[in-house]
Design an enzyme around this catalytic site. Structure first.
Site, PDB file in Angstrom:
ATOM      1  N   THR A 171       0.843  -1.201   0.000  1.00 14.07           N
ATOM      2  CA  THR A 171       0.000   0.000   0.000  1.00 14.07           C
ATOM      3  C   THR A 171       0.876   1.247   0.000  1.00 14.07           C
ATOM      4  OG1 THR A 171      -1.733  -1.159   1.196  1.00 14.07           O
ATOM      5  CG2 THR A 171      -1.657   1.219   1.507  1.00 14.07           C
ATOM      6  N   ARG A 199     -13.896  -7.753  -1.044  1.00 13.25           N
ATOM      7  CA  ARG A 199     -13.298  -7.463   0.274  1.00 13.25           C
ATOM      8  C   ARG A 199     -12.872  -5.983   0.340  1.00 13.25           C
ATOM      9  NH1 ARG A 199      -7.901  -5.524   1.811  1.00 13.25           N
ATOM     10  NH2 ARG A 199      -7.468  -6.279   3.902  1.00 13.25           N
ATOM     11  N   ILE A 200     -13.201  -5.336   1.420  1.00 13.54           N
ATOM     12  CA  ILE A 200     -12.794  -3.941   1.630  1.00 13.54           C
ATOM     13  C   ILE A 200     -11.915  -3.893   2.872  1.00 13.54           C
ATOM     14  CG2 ILE A 200     -13.628  -1.600   2.128  1.00 13.54           C
ATOM     15  CD1 ILE A 200     -16.212  -2.400   0.573  1.00 13.54           C
ATOM     16  N   GLY A 201     -10.761  -3.245   2.748  1.00 11.91           N
ATOM     17  CA  GLY A 201      -9.814  -3.205   3.862  1.00 11.91           C
ATOM     18  C   GLY A 201      -9.843  -1.871   4.601  1.00 11.91           C
ATOM     19  N   THR A 222      -0.354   1.314   6.661  1.00  7.61           N
ATOM     20  CA  THR A 222      -0.144   0.207   5.726  1.00  7.61           C
ATOM     21  C   THR A 222       0.037  -1.068   6.532  1.00  7.61           C
ATOM     22  OG1 THR A 222       1.466  -0.768   4.211  1.00  7.61           O
ATOM     23  CG2 THR A 222       2.299   0.955   5.629  1.00  7.61           C
ATOM     24  N   GLY A 223      -0.305  -2.203   5.929  1.00  7.41           N
ATOM     25  CA  GLY A 223      -0.130  -3.473   6.638  1.00  7.41           C
ATOM     26  C   GLY A 223      -1.406  -4.292   6.602  1.00  7.41           C
ATOM     27  N   HIS A 224      -1.590  -5.132   7.608  1.00 11.63           N
ATOM     28  CA  HIS A 224      -2.710  -6.081   7.624  1.00 11.63           C
ATOM     29  C   HIS A 224      -4.030  -5.342   7.869  1.00 11.63           C
ATOM     30  CE1 HIS A 224      -5.251  -9.358   9.360  1.00 11.63           C
ATOM     31  NE2 HIS A 224      -4.732  -9.981   8.316  1.00 11.63           N
ATOM     32  N   GLY A 225      -4.814  -5.184   6.772  1.00 14.49           N
ATOM     33  CA  GLY A 225      -5.973  -4.299   6.799  1.00 14.49           C
ATOM     34  C   GLY A 225      -7.012  -4.653   7.841  1.00 14.49           C
TER      35      GLY A 225
HETATM   36  N1  GLY Z   1      -3.574  -2.260   4.183  1.00 12.42           N
HETATM   37  C1  GLY Z   1      -4.145  -2.574   2.962  1.00 12.42           C
HETATM   38  C2  GLY Z   1      -5.093  -3.663   2.997  1.00 12.42           C
HETATM   39  O1  GLY Z   1      -4.981  -4.568   3.821  1.00 12.42           O
HETATM   40  O2  GLY Z   1      -6.018  -3.660   2.221  1.00 12.42           O
END
Ligand code: GLY
Length: 315
Positions: A171, A199-201, A222-225
């Site tokens: 990201t 899927r929406i993050g 940024t990282g695990h949405g």
């Molecule tokens: N951080 C971006 C996502 O997980 O979608």
């Protein structure tokens, strides 16, 4: 106020083979944003310019080079926020435009709504004169390989990009303060490789991926949405700054807090409205760069801080 801009190019288990491309791309992006500020432009235009540079660059998981969903499609998301009146614009499930961040900016300026998705976002973009591109033109070889590898093991890693051999992209985001002291933040992504269709993050969700307030500062994550949105990381960092922490401590505390509570990794960049900088990531790597006092400061590994003069053309 001395203008300042900071950018990130994604947190994750970035393989060594992709480090140089990211370091090059991150410096192109921060310079693109800083040029806008140097000419007296607004922080909103500066963060858009920096993110546009990374959306064009396949080294990053945004625009061209976005990772693919389970059906092998690009589905992108972006958000932008102005700290002056807390105006926001965001888009999600975008499939056939190169620059989702520019559509998000248009939502901020020209729509009564804050977040548009899918077909509605496309209709809005077409109405505003954005040109579509063939969806397959956004797909890079790295993104295809990453999906193939994901389909073989079928499990998400603990970062947005899965395991080390899945593409190493990330990201992107930018935070800026202009000469008038206005704060703006922009964030753009292709999400996670192998994500479910629809899927929406965190990225299009204000308070998770993006937050800006002229009275405090700004943050892009940024990282695990799924973890970032549960912890509302961007807003958490801004609130810590409001309560007196400097940008660096606030960013470190919120990212480490999210990781210890949810056992997943992330990163963030931040600026306080006084111009102090925060960079922290709990993943192995995160590309970042900022320009301040005519110097470009940048890095990607834990503890790494590199520097070059703004006038040197290293990329
Ligand atoms: N951080 C971006 C996502 O997980 O979608």
């Amino acid at each position: 106020m001395q203008p300042i801009i900071i950018v990130h190019g994604g947190a994750g288990d970035i393989p060594t083979s992709r480090v140089q491309g990211k370091l090059d791309g991150i410096r192109v992006a921060v310079r693109a944003g800083y040029e806008v500020l140097k000419k007296g432009g607004t922080s909103l235009d500066a963060v858009e310019a920096a993110v546009v540079a990374m959306e064009k660059d396949e080294n990053f998981n945004a625009g061209y080079g976005s990772v693919l969903n389970l059906r092998g499609e690009v589905e992108m998301e972006a958000s932008i926020m102005s700290g002056t009146k807390l105006d926001v614009g965001a888009v999600t499930l975008i499939k056939d435009f190169l620059h989702p961040i520019s559509i998000a900016h248009k939502v901020l300026t020209d729509s009564p709504h804050s977040l548009l998705g899918g077909e509605g976002a496309k209709l809005f973009a077409l109405e505003k004169g954005f040109k579509t591109v063939p969806p397959e033109s956004l797909i890079s070889e790295n993104a295809k390989n990453a999906l193939d590898k994901f389909l073989k093991h079928g499990e998400f890693g603990r970062t947005e990009i899965g395991t080390k051999d899945e593409g190493g992209v990330g990201t992107v985001g930018a935070v800026a303060i202009d000469a008038n002291g206005h704060v703006a933040v922009a964030t753009s992504t292709g999400g996670m490789s192998g994500k479910a269709v629809g899927r929406i993050g965190d990225t299009p969700q204000i308070g998770s991926g993006t937050y800006a307030d002229d009275n405090i500062g700004g943050v892009s994550t940024t990282g695990h949405g799924e973890s970032i949105l549960k912890y509302c990381v961007a807003h958490a960092i801004v609130k810590l700054m409001e309560n007196g922490l400097d940008a660096c401590t606030a960013t470190t505390n919120a990212i480490n807090g999210m990781t210890s509570r949810l056992n997943n990794t992330a990163g963030a960049i931040s600026l306080s409205n006084k111009g102090d900088v925060g960079v922290h990531f709990s993943s192995n790597r995160m590309a970042w760069a900022y320009v301040k006092n005519n110097k470009v400061i940048y890095g990607i590994d834990q503890g790494q801080v590199l520097e070059e003069s703004y006038d040197e053309k290293k990329n």
